[in-house]
Design a protein around this motif. Structure first.
Motif, PDB file in Angstrom:
ATOM      1  N   PRO A   1     -33.268  26.151  58.233  1.00 43.38           N
ATOM      2  CA  PRO A   1     -33.046  25.794  59.636  1.00 43.38           C
ATOM      3  C   PRO A   1     -33.424  24.338  59.946  1.00 43.38           C
ATOM      4  CG  PRO A   1     -33.996  27.972  59.496  1.00 43.38           C
ATOM      5  CD  PRO A   1     -34.050  27.400  58.105  1.00 43.38           C
ATOM      6  N   GLN A   2     -34.545  23.894  59.379  1.00 50.16           N
ATOM      7  CA  GLN A   2     -34.952  22.495  59.559  1.00 50.16           C
ATOM      8  C   GLN A   2     -33.957  21.550  58.885  1.00 50.16           C
ATOM      9  OE1 GLN A   2     -38.878  21.613  58.058  1.00 50.16           O
ATOM     10  NE2 GLN A   2     -38.746  19.448  58.595  1.00 50.16           N
ATOM     11  N   TYR A   3     -33.494  21.934  57.700  1.00 55.17           N
ATOM     12  CA  TYR A   3     -32.487  21.161  56.970  1.00 55.17           C
ATOM     13  C   TYR A   3     -31.224  21.023  57.813  1.00 55.17           C
ATOM     14  CZ  TYR A   3     -28.971  20.423  53.216  1.00 55.17           C
ATOM     15  OH  TYR A   3     -27.937  19.971  52.424  1.00 55.17           O
ATOM     16  N   ALA A   4     -30.780  22.132  58.433  1.00 54.67           N
ATOM     17  CA  ALA A   4     -29.569  22.112  59.260  1.00 54.67           C
ATOM     18  C   ALA A   4     -29.733  21.200  60.474  1.00 54.67           C
ATOM     19  CB  ALA A   4     -29.227  23.530  59.713  1.00 54.67           C
ATOM     20  N   GLN A   5     -30.903  21.263  61.097  1.00 54.30           N
ATOM     21  CA  GLN A   5     -31.136  20.472  62.309  1.00 54.30           C
ATOM     22  C   GLN A   5     -31.319  18.987  62.004  1.00 54.30           C
ATOM     23  OE1 GLN A   5     -34.328  22.277  64.543  1.00 54.30           O
ATOM     24  NE2 GLN A   5     -33.325  24.274  64.629  1.00 54.30           N
ATOM     25  N   GLU A   6     -32.108  18.676  60.969  1.00 50.77           N
ATOM     26  CA  GLU A   6     -32.413  17.269  60.675  1.00 50.77           C
ATOM     27  C   GLU A   6     -31.234  16.527  60.049  1.00 50.77           C
ATOM     28  OE1 GLU A   6     -35.926  16.446  58.487  1.00 50.77           O
ATOM     29  OE2 GLU A   6     -37.252  17.541  59.848  1.00 50.77           O
ATOM     30  N   ILE A   7     -30.544  17.181  59.109  1.00 48.71           N
ATOM     31  CA  ILE A   7     -29.496  16.491  58.349  1.00 48.71           C
ATOM     32  C   ILE A   7     -28.150  16.547  59.065  1.00 48.71           C
ATOM     33  CG2 ILE A   7     -28.304  16.364  56.123  1.00 48.71           C
ATOM     34  CD1 ILE A   7     -31.316  15.710  56.056  1.00 48.71           C
ATOM     35  N   PHE A   8     -27.853  17.682  59.727  1.00 43.47           N
ATOM     36  CA  PHE A   8     -26.518  17.863  60.310  1.00 43.47           C
ATOM     37  C   PHE A   8     -26.539  18.029  61.827  1.00 43.47           C
ATOM     38  CE2 PHE A   8     -26.380  19.489  55.938  1.00 43.47           C
ATOM     39  CZ  PHE A   8     -25.397  18.665  55.411  1.00 43.47           C
ATOM     40  N   GLY A   9     -27.719  18.055  62.435  1.00 46.70           N
ATOM     41  CA  GLY A   9     -27.820  18.180  63.887  1.00 46.70           C
ATOM     42  C   GLY A   9     -27.335  19.499  64.432  1.00 46.70           C
ATOM     43  N   ILE A  10     -27.424  20.564  63.646  1.00 42.01           N
ATOM     44  CA  ILE A  10     -26.933  21.881  64.055  1.00 42.01           C
ATOM     45  C   ILE A  10     -28.055  22.638  64.751  1.00 42.01           C
ATOM     46  CG2 ILE A  10     -26.070  24.112  63.234  1.00 42.01           C
ATOM     47  CD1 ILE A  10     -24.646  22.620  61.001  1.00 42.01           C
ATOM     48  N   GLU A  11     -27.801  23.065  65.996  1.00 42.86           N
ATOM     49  CA  GLU A  11     -28.810  23.781  66.779  1.00 42.86           C
ATOM     50  C   GLU A  11     -28.444  25.247  67.004  1.00 42.86           C
ATOM     51  OE1 GLU A  11     -31.651  22.546  67.680  1.00 42.86           O
ATOM     52  OE2 GLU A  11     -31.324  20.443  67.216  1.00 42.86           O
ATOM     53  N   SER A  12     -27.151  25.583  66.962  1.00 40.79           N
ATOM     54  CA  SER A  12     -26.704  26.951  67.246  1.00 40.79           C
ATOM     55  C   SER A  12     -27.245  27.927  66.209  1.00 40.79           C
ATOM     56  CB  SER A  12     -25.179  27.007  67.254  1.00 40.79           C
ATOM     57  OG  SER A  12     -24.717  28.332  67.129  1.00 40.79           O
ATOM     58  N   ASN A  13     -27.816  29.034  66.672  1.00 41.10           N
ATOM     59  CA  ASN A  13     -28.316  30.048  65.744  1.00 41.10           C
ATOM     60  C   ASN A  13     -27.197  30.625  64.896  1.00 41.10           C
ATOM     61  OD1 ASN A  13     -31.044  29.968  66.692  1.00 41.10           O
ATOM     62  ND2 ASN A  13     -30.399  31.116  68.495  1.00 41.10           N
ATOM     63  N   THR A  14     -26.041  30.874  65.522  1.00 45.86           N
ATOM     64  CA  THR A  14     -24.910  31.436  64.791  1.00 45.86           C
ATOM     65  C   THR A  14     -24.441  30.479  63.696  1.00 45.86           C
ATOM     66  OG1 THR A  14     -24.207  32.575  66.807  1.00 45.86           O
ATOM     67  CG2 THR A  14     -22.603  32.433  65.004  1.00 45.86           C
ATOM     68  N   ALA A  15     -24.366  29.186  64.011  1.00 42.33           N
ATOM     69  CA  ALA A  15     -23.927  28.199  63.026  1.00 42.33           C
ATOM     70  C   ALA A  15     -24.920  28.068  61.891  1.00 42.33           C
ATOM     71  CB  ALA A  15     -23.721  26.843  63.711  1.00 42.33           C
ATOM     72  N   ILE A  16     -26.217  28.053  62.234  1.00 45.08           N
ATOM     73  CA  ILE A  16     -27.241  27.954  61.193  1.00 45.08           C
ATOM     74  C   ILE A  16     -27.168  29.155  60.250  1.00 45.08           C
ATOM     75  CG2 ILE A  16     -29.744  28.036  60.767  1.00 45.08           C
ATOM     76  CD1 ILE A  16     -30.122  26.318  63.260  1.00 45.08           C
TER      77      ILE A  16
END
Length: 404
Positions: free
Chosen positions: A36-51
């Motif tokens: 989840p941290q990888y998704a947010q920091e590297i790709f800016g993804i916040e949606s739970n479904t997308a993560i």
């Protein structure tokens, strides 16, 4: 020298398979605490479904691969499938290090699903082939112990490395080492175990299933009860994998603390199976499955109501203990209820549905979390898990057909 069934008689090959399965589990642990941290920091993804989409891709691919591995195990042999599975692991850490879009991450997890389906399924079937009927639960306990202890250790290690050196690339260097060593060991030291099936077939009187997939899924009361519980187990595991780090991030935990909490669950799961595997040889498989699923459901139900670090650790431990009760028992029950010639295929069908739970859990919990909040999603999954325990209680026979 003639071949004989038994753990003592085949301890060298069995021990190698236990070690290799630890490397298999380590590939999953690589992502467990940091994604989840990888998704947010590297790709800016916040949606739970997308993560959680990476777990969906992993779960669907692993499920289908499990089914194919079960069907191909008798045709092509166990070792070729094991070695082939490791080839899919090699690119994964490199893709995660250099991914330029989330689609590459999804692709890496498709490869991971293929890797896990081929390698983990092969090690399960090979151990069952080797040990015979009397200590089958112990064999599965040792197999799952090694795999999930490695998940916990590598989850902690990747979280520690991410906290100290950054979310990428350093945590993924661990994956390069795991995949290379796993491939080399499997190719050089593992022997195929198909011939052991012929030995067991002589003394086994279990009636063949008419349709292995349908009987494992629906018709056989023992097999279908185990299968639904396996699906729900991984449904809640997929939710924990994706949402627990999100909860901890929202509570302002750092990567190291998240790594500790997320590692306790699979570590307790792994170590517990050293004992629960043997228990499934001695005690009621139905009882172990019922109490294990119920314990999981209760632990998950409590999860949204605390942010205290030590309480979180305790919940993760209880959840791991509940999972430890059911995981080797699933496989031991399937093996006991099936004829040796159909066992690999039945295990493949069971693992197809069990690992479909990852995808179903990720999609379901992600959608519920986005619509109603993370806590509501967790409570929903907890209630489904408790219902699964009820199905075990009501539908599964106390005695499995081939048991004395």
């Amino acid at each position: 020298m003639s071949q004989k069934l038994g753990l003592k008689e085949n301890w060298k090959q069995f021990s190698l398979l236990v070690l290799i399965n630890a490397f298999v589990g380590g590939m999953v642990g690589l992502e467990r605490s940091i994604f989840p941290q990888y998704a947010q920091e590297i790709f800016g993804i916040e949606s739970n479904t997308a993560i959680l989409s990476f777990i969906t891709a992993f779960g669907i691919t692993k499920a289908v691969t499990n089914l194919m591995t079960g069907r191909f195990a008798n045709r092509f042999g166990r070792k070729p499938l094991l070695v082939f599975g490791w080839l899919f692991a090699i690119p994964i850490p490199f893709i995660l290090m250099y991914a330029t879009s989330w689609n590459w991450v999804i692709f890496a997890n498709i490869l991971l699903g293929i890797n896990q389906g081929l390698t983990w399924s092969s090690t399960v079937v090979m151990k069952i082939d080797l040990v015979g009927e009397k200590v089958r639960g112990l064999a599965m306990g040792l197999n799952e112990f090694s795999g999930y202890l490695a998940v916990g250790i590598i989850a902690f290690l990747s979280g520690y490395v991410a906290n100290k050196y950054g979310i990428t690339p350093y945590p993924f260097y661990i994956g390069i080492g795991i995949s290379v060593v796993g491939l080399i060991m499997s190719y050089l030291f593992i022997k195929d175990t198909r011939t052991f099936v012929t030995i067991e077939k002589v003394s086994n009187s279990t009636s063949p299933l008419k349709n292995v997939f349908l009987d494992t899924t629906f018709r056989n009361r023992t097999l279908s009860s185990v299968t639904q519980a396996g699906l729900v187990n991984n449904l809640n595991d997929g939710m924990i994998w994706g949402l627990l780090p999100i909860i901890l991030l929202q509570a302002d935990y750092d990567s190291k603390s998240i790594g500790i909490i997320t590692a306790v669950y699979p570590t307790a799961w792994g170590i517990g199976q050293l004992f629960t595997g043997r228990m499934s040889d001695i005690y009621s498989k139905k009882g172990l499955l019922f109490w294990g699923m119920l314990l999981q459901g209760i632990a998950i139900l409590i999860l949204p109501f605390t942010e205290d670090f030590f309480f979180m650790v305790a919940i993760a431990f209880i959840l791991g203990l509940g999972t430890a009760l059911v995981y080797p028992t699933f496989l031991s029950a399937i093996a006991t209820a099936t004829n040796p010639t159909q066992r690999a295929e039945s295990i493949g069908a069971f693992r197809f549905w069990r690992d479909s739970g990852y995808a179903i859990g990720a999609i379901l919990s992600g959608i519920i979390a986005d619509l109603f909040g993370v806590s509501f999603a967790i409570i929903s999954i907890a209630l489904i898990t408790i219902c699964s325990a009820g199905i075990i209680k009501l539908r599964m026979p106390e005695k499995i057909n081939s048991e004395p």
